[in-house]
Design a protein around this motif. Structure first.
Motif, PDB file in Angstrom:
ATOM      1  N   TYR A  71      -8.504  -0.556  -7.138  1.00 13.64           N
ATOM      2  CA  TYR A  71      -8.154  -0.069  -5.949  1.00 13.64           C
ATOM      3  C   TYR A  71      -6.422  -0.216  -6.136  1.00 13.64           C
ATOM      4  O   TYR A  71      -6.077  -1.053  -6.018  1.00 13.64           O
ATOM      5  CB  TYR A  71      -8.877  -0.301  -4.777  1.00 13.64           C
ATOM      6  CG  TYR A  71      -8.704  -0.309  -3.656  1.00 13.64           C
ATOM      7  CD1 TYR A  71      -8.602   0.527  -3.015  1.00 13.64           C
ATOM      8  CD2 TYR A  71      -7.048  -1.002  -2.917  1.00 13.64           C
ATOM      9  CE1 TYR A  71      -8.424   0.759  -1.816  1.00 13.64           C
ATOM     10  CE2 TYR A  71      -6.446  -1.069  -1.816  1.00 13.64           C
ATOM     11  CZ  TYR A  71      -6.727   0.398  -1.454  1.00 13.64           C
ATOM     12  OH  TYR A  71      -6.486   0.684   0.556  1.00 13.64           O
ATOM     13  N   ALA A  73      -2.858   0.824  -3.551  1.00 15.38           N
ATOM     14  CA  ALA A  73      -2.801   1.619  -1.935  1.00 15.38           C
ATOM     15  C   ALA A  73      -1.356   2.590  -2.649  1.00 15.38           C
ATOM     16  O   ALA A  73      -0.443   1.304  -3.475  1.00 15.38           O
ATOM     17  CB  ALA A  73      -1.975   0.554  -1.382  1.00 15.38           C
ATOM     18  N   LYS A  88       0.764   6.893   3.260  1.00 17.75           N
ATOM     19  CA  LYS A  88      -0.328   5.983   2.450  1.00 17.75           C
ATOM     20  C   LYS A  88      -1.625   7.105   2.353  1.00 17.75           C
ATOM     21  O   LYS A  88      -2.024   7.124   2.394  1.00 17.75           O
ATOM     22  CB  LYS A  88       0.095   5.296   3.929  1.00 17.75           C
ATOM     23  CG  LYS A  88       0.870   4.323   4.121  1.00 17.75           C
ATOM     24  CD  LYS A  88      -0.072   3.137   4.843  1.00 17.75           C
ATOM     25  CE  LYS A  88       1.935   2.027   5.677  1.00 17.75           C
ATOM     26  NZ  LYS A  88       1.650   0.866   6.223  1.00 17.75           N
ATOM     27  N   ASP A  90      -4.627   5.834  -0.018  1.00 14.15           N
ATOM     28  CA  ASP A  90      -5.509   4.660  -1.304  1.00 14.15           C
ATOM     29  C   ASP A  90      -6.493   5.966  -2.221  1.00 14.15           C
ATOM     30  O   ASP A  90      -6.709   6.538  -1.466  1.00 14.15           O
ATOM     31  CB  ASP A  90      -6.564   4.234  -0.158  1.00 14.15           C
ATOM     32  CG  ASP A  90      -5.887   2.940   1.086  1.00 14.15           C
ATOM     33  OD1 ASP A  90      -4.214   2.726   0.422  1.00 14.15           O
ATOM     34  OD2 ASP A  90      -5.558   3.507   1.893  1.00 14.15           O
TER      35      ASP A  90
END
Length: 192
Positions: A71, A73, A88, A90
């Motif tokens: 994962y 960011a 942002k 993800d």
């Protein structure tokens, strides 16, 4: 498409279990990310993170294949004529790296990566429709093994594919933004 790619990663991860040695591990990283390319001269770096797992599959004494699921960011800060805002992004990234042991402690790695966009927000507002759902990149990195289990690494991910969906002007002419992800990650990993 996602099922095919995840199946390929599973085959890589479990197909080599008869190799000399397979070890699994977890890792976390601090990301320094931005967007590069046309029309993003004003993009500044954004601090993010990565967390996930990996398998290190030794092929020969000094060479291993390392598939990972992370994962991540990512994104960038912007100060432009539209104002100041953060983009942002993800991702669920799946890199598959060739890892070469220069010595028992020092390693270098390189390999492709596919990323699936999980969410996209610009100043807290959903912006997923403006970004492509799949991102391609290429990784270059190096690592240091403190012990058999604990390691640290640095990796740069070069974006290969555009992150924005195609946009058209009022005359239906395609606008080429050519904007790509750029990620520098400092990581700690632990092998079981």
């Amino acid at each position: 498409m996602k099922k095919i790619i995840l199946s390929m990663v599973a085959v890589l991860a479990f197909g080599f279990t008869n190799a000399q040695q397979t070890r699994f591990g977890v890792k976390g990283a601090v990301n320094l990310t931005t967007l590069t390319g046309n029309y993003v001269d004003d993009a500044k770096s954004l601090v993010g993170f990565q967390v996930g797992g990996f398998a290190e599959i030794k092929i020969i004494e000094k060479l291993a294949i390392q598939p990972e699921i992370l994962y991540s960011a990512q994104g960038a800060k912007f100060d432009d004529s539209f104002g100041s805002y953060n983009a942002k992004l993800d991702y669920l990234n799946i890199p598959v790296l060739a890892k070469y042991y220069i010595t028992k402690e020092f390693t270098v790695e390189a390999g492709p990566q596919i990323g699936f966009l999980l969410s996209a927000k610009e100043d807290g507002h959903d912006a997923k429709d403006y970004y492509k759902s799949v991102d391609l990149g290429f990784n270059l990195g190096a690592g240091y093994n403190f012990t058999e289990n604990l390691s640290a690494g640095i990796r740069y991910t070069i974006g290969i594919s555009d992150v924005y969906e195609k946009e058209y002007d009022n005359l239906e002419n395609y606008l080429d933004y050519s904007v790509r992800n750029s990620v520098l990650a400092l990581s700690l990993g632990y092998k079981f």
